[in-house]
Motif scaffolding. Sequence first.
Motif, PDB file in Angstrom:
ATOM      1  N   ASP A 113       0.462  -1.380   0.707  1.00 45.46           N
ATOM      2  CA  ASP A 113       0.203   0.033  -0.177  1.00 45.46           C
ATOM      3  C   ASP A 113       1.024   1.228   0.200  1.00 45.46           C
ATOM      4  N   GLN A 172      -8.500   2.887  -2.247  1.00 42.44           N
ATOM      5  CA  GLN A 172      -9.242   3.798  -0.849  1.00 42.44           C
ATOM      6  C   GLN A 172      -9.015   5.564  -1.220  1.00 42.44           C
ATOM      7  N   ARG A 213      -8.602   8.766   0.376  1.00 40.93           N
ATOM      8  CA  ARG A 213      -9.013  10.155   1.961  1.00 40.93           C
ATOM      9  C   ARG A 213      -9.526  10.973   1.413  1.00 40.93           C
ATOM     10  N   ARG A 222     -12.121  15.006  -2.524  1.00 44.99           N
ATOM     11  CA  ARG A 222     -12.889  13.902  -2.057  1.00 44.99           C
ATOM     12  C   ARG A 222     -13.893  13.511  -3.620  1.00 44.99           C
ATOM     13  N   PRO A 238     -12.523   3.010  -5.977  1.00 47.60           N
ATOM     14  CA  PRO A 238     -11.614   2.087  -5.263  1.00 47.60           C
ATOM     15  C   PRO A 238     -12.285   0.694  -6.342  1.00 47.60           C
TER      16      PRO A 238
END
Length: 82
Positions: free
Chosen positions: A6, A22, A24, A30, A40
């Motif tokens: 990751d 993901q 954030r 966002r 995702p």
Amino acid sequence: MIETRDKTLNMLETGQRARVIQVRGRGSSRKRLLDMGMVPGTVLNVTKKAPLGDPVDFKLKGYNLSLRKTEAEAVVVEVLED
């Protein structure tokens, strides 16, 4: 072979492939990333990086996208290696 490590998008090098894990953050920044296809499961390639790393160009879902380093830090990815 797929190896998971990751990272955030700004850590990737030119030529690397990754899958979005993901996004954030909150609010409009966002939502903007999600609207641009950073959802995702999306697989992307890093196509170019500016000399100082800002901006970074990606190819995803059939189009090219440029993000600033601060925007790229909000996207957590799984690095895909062949």
